[in-house]
Design a protein around this motif. Structure first.
Motif, PDB file in Angstrom:
ATOM      1  N   UNK A 145       0.824  -1.211   0.000  1.00  0.00           N
ATOM      2  CA  UNK A 145       0.000   0.000   0.000  1.00  0.00           C
ATOM      3  C   UNK A 145       0.851   1.251   0.000  1.00  0.00           C
ATOM      4  N   UNK A 146       1.867   1.286   0.856  1.00  0.00           N
ATOM      5  CA  UNK A 146       2.757   2.442   0.906  1.00  0.00           C
ATOM      6  C   UNK A 146       3.566   2.619  -0.364  1.00  0.00           C
ATOM      7  N   UNK A 147       4.015   1.509  -0.931  1.00  0.00           N
ATOM      8  CA  UNK A 147       4.805   1.583  -2.168  1.00  0.00           C
ATOM      9  C   UNK A 147       3.950   2.088  -3.325  1.00  0.00           C
ATOM     10  N   UNK A 148       2.744   1.554  -3.468  1.00  0.00           N
ATOM     11  CA  UNK A 148       1.879   1.991  -4.573  1.00  0.00           C
ATOM     12  C   UNK A 148       1.473   3.451  -4.425  1.00  0.00           C
ATOM     13  N   UNK A 149       1.195   3.870  -3.197  1.00  0.00           N
ATOM     14  CA  UNK A 149       0.832   5.270  -2.970  1.00  0.00           C
ATOM     15  C   UNK A 149       2.001   6.194  -3.299  1.00  0.00           C
ATOM     16  N   UNK A 179       1.512   2.571  12.448  1.00  0.00           N
ATOM     17  CA  UNK A 179       0.477   2.648  13.480  1.00  0.00           C
ATOM     18  C   UNK A 179      -0.596   3.674  13.132  1.00  0.00           C
ATOM     19  N   UNK A 180      -0.262   4.691  12.375  1.00  0.00           N
ATOM     20  CA  UNK A 180      -1.213   5.732  11.995  1.00  0.00           C
ATOM     21  C   UNK A 180      -1.743   5.533  10.576  1.00  0.00           C
ATOM     22  N   UNK A 181      -1.736   4.290  10.077  1.00  0.00           N
ATOM     23  CA  UNK A 181      -2.083   4.010   8.695  1.00  0.00           C
ATOM     24  C   UNK A 181      -3.508   4.398   8.338  1.00  0.00           C
ATOM     25  N   UNK A 182      -4.446   4.340   9.278  1.00  0.00           N
ATOM     26  CA  UNK A 182      -5.839   4.677   8.956  1.00  0.00           C
ATOM     27  C   UNK A 182      -5.974   6.148   8.589  1.00  0.00           C
ATOM     28  N   UNK A 183      -5.386   7.025   9.395  1.00  0.00           N
ATOM     29  CA  UNK A 183      -5.442   8.454   9.082  1.00  0.00           C
ATOM     30  C   UNK A 183      -4.716   8.759   7.779  1.00  0.00           C
ATOM     31  N   UNK A 184      -3.532   8.175   7.610  1.00  0.00           N
ATOM     32  CA  UNK A 184      -2.754   8.425   6.404  1.00  0.00           C
ATOM     33  C   UNK A 184      -3.482   7.929   5.161  1.00  0.00           C
ATOM     34  N   UNK A 185      -4.093   6.762   5.243  1.00  0.00           N
ATOM     35  CA  UNK A 185      -4.743   6.205   4.047  1.00  0.00           C
ATOM     36  C   UNK A 185      -6.005   6.971   3.688  1.00  0.00           C
ATOM     37  N   UNK A 186      -6.779   7.412   4.674  1.00  0.00           N
ATOM     38  CA  UNK A 186      -7.978   8.214   4.370  1.00  0.00           C
ATOM     39  C   UNK A 186      -7.575   9.549   3.755  1.00  0.00           C
ATOM     40  N   UNK A 187      -6.554  10.175   4.306  1.00  0.00           N
ATOM     41  CA  UNK A 187      -6.066  11.440   3.741  1.00  0.00           C
ATOM     42  C   UNK A 187      -5.526  11.222   2.327  1.00  0.00           C
ATOM     43  N   UNK A 188      -4.839  10.103   2.121  1.00  0.00           N
ATOM     44  CA  UNK A 188      -4.275   9.822   0.795  1.00  0.00           C
ATOM     45  C   UNK A 188      -5.361   9.570  -0.245  1.00  0.00           C
ATOM     46  N   UNK A 189      -6.459   8.932   0.137  1.00  0.00           N
ATOM     47  CA  UNK A 189      -7.570   8.740  -0.805  1.00  0.00           C
ATOM     48  C   UNK A 189      -8.124  10.091  -1.233  1.00  0.00           C
ATOM     49  N   UNK A 190      -8.299  10.983  -0.281  1.00  0.00           N
ATOM     50  CA  UNK A 190      -8.827  12.313  -0.616  1.00  0.00           C
ATOM     51  C   UNK A 190      -7.851  13.094  -1.495  1.00  0.00           C
ATOM     52  N   UNK A 191      -6.558  12.988  -1.202  1.00  0.00           N
ATOM     53  CA  UNK A 191      -5.567  13.665  -2.044  1.00  0.00           C
ATOM     54  C   UNK A 191      -5.528  13.064  -3.442  1.00  0.00           C
ATOM     55  N   UNK A 236       3.257  11.354  -1.847  1.00  0.00           N
ATOM     56  CA  UNK A 236       4.546  10.688  -1.652  1.00  0.00           C
ATOM     57  C   UNK A 236       4.896  10.653  -0.168  1.00  0.00           C
ATOM     58  N   UNK A 237       4.699  11.775   0.521  1.00  0.00           N
ATOM     59  CA  UNK A 237       5.001  11.838   1.954  1.00  0.00           C
ATOM     60  C   UNK A 237       4.126  10.863   2.735  1.00  0.00           C
ATOM     61  N   UNK A 238       2.837  10.804   2.422  1.00  0.00           N
ATOM     62  CA  UNK A 238       1.944   9.887   3.116  1.00  0.00           C
ATOM     63  C   UNK A 238       2.293   8.430   2.829  1.00  0.00           C
ATOM     64  N   UNK A 239       2.707   8.132   1.601  1.00  0.00           N
ATOM     65  CA  UNK A 239       3.146   6.774   1.289  1.00  0.00           C
ATOM     66  C   UNK A 239       4.361   6.371   2.107  1.00  0.00           C
ATOM     67  N   UNK A 240       5.308   7.291   2.259  1.00  0.00           N
ATOM     68  CA  UNK A 240       6.485   7.002   3.079  1.00  0.00           C
ATOM     69  C   UNK A 240       6.120   6.895   4.559  1.00  0.00           C
ATOM     70  N   UNK A 241       5.185   7.720   5.008  1.00  0.00           N
ATOM     71  CA  UNK A 241       4.736   7.622   6.399  1.00  0.00           C
ATOM     72  C   UNK A 241       4.037   6.298   6.665  1.00  0.00           C
ATOM     73  N   UNK A 242       3.276   5.810   5.710  1.00  0.00           N
ATOM     74  CA  UNK A 242       2.625   4.497   5.867  1.00  0.00           C
ATOM     75  C   UNK A 242       3.689   3.410   5.991  1.00  0.00           C
ATOM     76  N   UNK A 243       4.777   3.540   5.240  1.00  0.00           N
ATOM     77  CA  UNK A 243       5.841   2.541   5.308  1.00  0.00           C
ATOM     78  C   UNK A 243       6.604   2.589   6.627  1.00  0.00           C
ATOM     79  N   UNK A 244       6.891   3.786   7.122  1.00  0.00           N
ATOM     80  CA  UNK A 244       7.771   3.913   8.278  1.00  0.00           C
ATOM     81  C   UNK A 244       7.047   4.197   9.590  1.00  0.00           C
ATOM     82  N   UNK A 245       5.752   4.474   9.557  1.00  0.00           N
ATOM     83  CA  UNK A 245       4.956   4.669  10.769  1.00  0.00           C
ATOM     84  C   UNK A 245       3.588   4.015  10.563  1.00  0.00           C
TER      85      UNK A 245
END
Length: 135
Positions: A22-26, A73-85, A62-71
């Protein structure tokens, strides 16, 4: 040869602890959109809202994809924000990088959202086959 297998096993353990694909594709989706912003004017459909949002949204992807990879625990917030972006790039960045970056961002965000950290890792194909034959 053992160093190589140690690195591979360490990477597999690290990858299993996070929504890796998920992080790589994002990240790839955001990078693809940024690259299509650099296309020639004959290829570009429109620049976007004063040009800033056209670069800001994929950079945040790109930043959210890297955050999903390296953090993770906060994947739900990052993924919802990434869908909107990702959906926002439809309007601001050449139809979401000519649909490719938009689709990569959406699929990556959905994979990150659906990842379960406490799920048992999947067995490899050869391991499944030997288990089925033994049972």
């Amino acid at each position: 040869m053992s160093e190589r297998t140690d690195f591979r096993s360490a990477f597999r353990r690290w990858r299993a602890d996070r929504p890796f694909w998920g992080g790589v594709l994002l990240t790839l989706g955001g990078a693809e959109i940024l690259l299509t912003m650099k296309a020639s004017l004959k290829v570009v459909l429109h620049v976007g809202m004063q040009g800033l949002a056209g670069y800001l949204l994929p950079a945040l992807m790109v930043v959210l994809g890297l955050l999903i990879l390296f953090n993770p625990t906060q994947r739900l917030f990052y993924s919802i924000t990434a869908v909107l972006l990702s959906l926002g790039t439809w309007l601001t960045s050449n139809l979401g990088g000519f649909f490719v970056g938009l689709l990569l961002g959406m699929v990556g965000s959905c994979l990150a959202f659906g990842w379960l950290p406490d799920q048992e890792p999947r067995k490899r194909w050869g391991e499944r086959r030997s288990t089925v034959g033994a049972g």
